[in-house]
Design an enzyme around this catalytic site. Structure first.
Site, mmCIF file in Angstrom:
data_model
loop_
_atom_site.group_PDB
_atom_site.id
_atom_site.type_symbol
_atom_site.label_atom_id
_atom_site.label_comp_id
_atom_site.label_asym_id
_atom_site.label_seq_id
_atom_site.Cartn_x
_atom_site.Cartn_y
_atom_site.Cartn_z
ATOM 1 N N SER A 123 -13.362 72.995 -8.968
ATOM 2 C CA SER A 123 -12.669 72.712 -10.220
ATOM 3 C C SER A 123 -12.127 73.976 -10.860
ATOM 4 O O SER A 123 -11.334 73.901 -11.800
ATOM 5 C CB SER A 123 -13.632 72.035 -11.209
ATOM 6 N N HIS A 144 -10.028 67.292 -5.905
ATOM 7 C CA HIS A 144 -10.839 67.485 -7.104
ATOM 8 C C HIS A 144 -11.169 66.141 -7.742
ATOM 9 O O HIS A 144 -10.340 65.520 -8.418
ATOM 10 C CB HIS A 144 -10.095 68.375 -8.112
ATOM 11 N N GLU A 156 -7.390 64.835 -8.288
ATOM 12 C CA GLU A 156 -6.296 65.794 -8.187
ATOM 13 C C GLU A 156 -6.228 66.300 -6.748
ATOM 14 O O GLU A 156 -7.196 66.869 -6.245
ATOM 15 C CB GLU A 156 -6.515 66.975 -9.143
ATOM 16 N N ASN A 194 -7.608 70.617 -16.260
ATOM 17 C CA ASN A 194 -8.297 71.748 -16.891
ATOM 18 C C ASN A 194 -7.336 72.809 -17.413
ATOM 19 O O ASN A 194 -7.729 73.652 -18.219
ATOM 20 C CB ASN A 194 -9.292 72.372 -15.913
#
Length: 504
Positions: A123, A144, A156, A194
């Site tokens: 991540s 991910h 992802e 993120n």
């Protein structure tokens, strides 16, 4: 290349929470699954834990007994990496350290076939850097998943600099075949979620550090006005302050300490004190059987104004006008004025947060952005020490007459929701321009990955193409550090919009 055939074995290396979750997803989809962990006995214990979760799915009528039994026969712990040799896909979910992941992948490359797809669930690390240790990085990709992997729908699919298109396509279609929503992403710090989610935390912490509002009030405004499922303080307590701060710091450092991603000093102090959130019993809030949750600041009842004068259409807050009329308050419209504010009987003004501060003007109260002014149950009002008490009272009474709780916060530009949404929109436009992902995939990722009420581009269309740029430009004038400087991508977007509308 299409999705892996269901007969193709899938291996998961690392049997922590994420590893077990990914293994369960592949298993329930129909694949034979091998589990490996370097710690003796961990793979077998993980297999037993997954079996217990399958039992609970049967109890909840989410899985048939026959499907559970079949899944159990397909799940096997491995004692050595060599037992993964015939896998068609290996997903590593080991310690978030570049050297550890690179060493593992070098070992796997010597064991699996040339056609085996290798993937990482990292991540925070660069997929390109991890794959750089391989002789054939073209078959390496990021997958991910979000925690808990069996429940959260988003994956992802991250292409490193050397990832082959066929490998990324296979990973994308395989995740879809497993019942997940796949989004394609280039290898960039933080990937999609993120990276673009940083302002949600950062702006809440900035308002707190400016002593404009307490955590409970900021959280309440984000939920009840912004439409977010959780506020930034309660969400980071749930994630873990150490984990959230680590991700923020990782993104900041990966972007060469770009000021837009600067970590919060207040959060750093929280981490240093060992107050990591729910898991330690204390974070921004206290947890435990006898812990009391602080209440948000809510203004005392005030008398609503008899009328307001609408100068302009209020822009994104235009839906307030019919609500005011429905509350029995007269709305007088000044058709000659092209502003976007309400004039109160006291002579003071009420305006939508636009990045300016109340102290700059004679008598102005700013109100915050809302996802839906009809459904919102709370509104933040921002005023300065120079604001007339009567003006603030009339503004408070007006929103209370509309059925809203009112939180009066300090004189911070952009209030709470407005500055947060503007920055999220900006980072999203910047990401698209730099080839990170498409607008559609970014919207999907933010709605499914962090449960936002709207994706950034949905917000942008709702608020108007130049809205975020205008807010950030004003914020940047008041904080020229670069934190709020609108990106060139957002500038182009806003300027093109104006040109189409005939602005010279």
């Amino acid at each position: 290349m299409t999705a892996l055939d269901l007969a193709a074995p899938v291996a998961v290396v690392g049997t922590g929470t994420m590893g077990q979750g990914i293994a369960q997803v592949a298993l329930v989809a129909g694949h034979p699954v091998r589990l490996y962990d370097a710690a003796p006995g961990r793979a077998r214990a993980a297999a037993e834990a997954i079996g217990a979760r399958l039992d609970r799915l049967v109890e909840k009528d989410r899985l048939t007994g026959a499907d559970r039994d079949a899944a159990r026969t397909r799940l096997s712990p491995a004692e050595t990496l060599a037992e993964l040799a015939d896998s068609h896909l290996v997903v590593e979910a080991v310690l978030e350290r570049l050297d550890v992941k690179q060493q593992l992948l070098r070992e796997l490359e010597e064991i699996v076939t040339e056609n085996c797809l290798l993937a990482t669930n990292t991540s925070s690390l660069s997929v390109t850097a991890i794959g750089g240790a391989l002789r054939n990085p073209g078959r390496f990709v990021g997958l991910h998943f979000f925690n808990p992997a069996p429940l959260l729908p988003l994956v992802e699919v991250v292409s490193g600099f050397a990832t082959d298109v066929t490998s990324a396509t296979c990973a994308y279609e395989t995740a879809r075949a497993w019942g997940k929503t796949s989004v394609a992403c280039a290898d960039t710090p933080g990937f999609i979620v993120n990276r673009i989610a940083r302002p949600f935390y950062a702006e809440a912490f900035a308002v707190y550090e400016a002593q404009a509002a307490d955590p409970a009030t900021i959280d309440a405004v984000l939920r009840e006005s912004g439409g977010f499922k959780m506020g930034a303080f309660e969400l980071t307590d749930l994630i873990g302050q150490d984990v959230n701060e680590s991700v923020t710091r990782s993104v900041w450092e990966a972007f060469f300490q770009d000021v837009r991603f600067t970590p919060s000093l207040a959060q750093r102090r929280l981490v240093e004190s060992g107050r990591h959130g729910r898991k330690t019993g204390r974070g921004w809030y206290a947890y435990g059987d006898d812990a009391e949750r602080p209440e948000p600041h809510t203004a005392e009842k005030a008398q609503p104004p008899a009328y307001v004068v609408a100068e302009g259409g209020l822009g994104p807050a235009a839906e307030l006008l019919p609500l005011i009329r429905e509350a029995g308050i007269q709305v007088r419209e000044d058709e000659e004025d092209h502003g976007t504010r309400l004039v109160l009987p006291s002579g003071g003004q009420l305006a939508l947060a636009d990045g300016q501060t109340s102290v700059e003007f004679r008598d102005v109260v700013y109100f915050d952005l809302a996802l839906d002014y009809r459904k919102a149950t709370r509104i933040a009002l921002s005023a300065s020490q120079d604001t007339q008490p009567g003006t603030l009272a009339e503004a408070t009474g007006l929103f209370q007459a509309l059925g809203k709780d009112v939180s009066v916060i300090g004189d911070v530009p952009g209030s709470i929701v407005a500055r947060t949404v503007a920055r999220i929109i900006d980072l999203a436009h910047d990401a698209v321009t730099k080839g990170v992902a498409t607008e559609e995939d970014i919207d999907t990722a933010m709605r499914l990955g962090v449960n936002y009420p709207l994706g950034p581009f949905e917000w942008s269309r709702k608020l108007g193409k130049s809205w975020a740029y205008d807010v950030l430009e004003e914020l940047h004038l008041r904080d020229p550090s670069g934190r709020y400087a609108p990106s060139l991508a957002l500038y182009r977007h806003a300027y093109a919009s104006e040109k189409r509308e005939g602005t010279p």
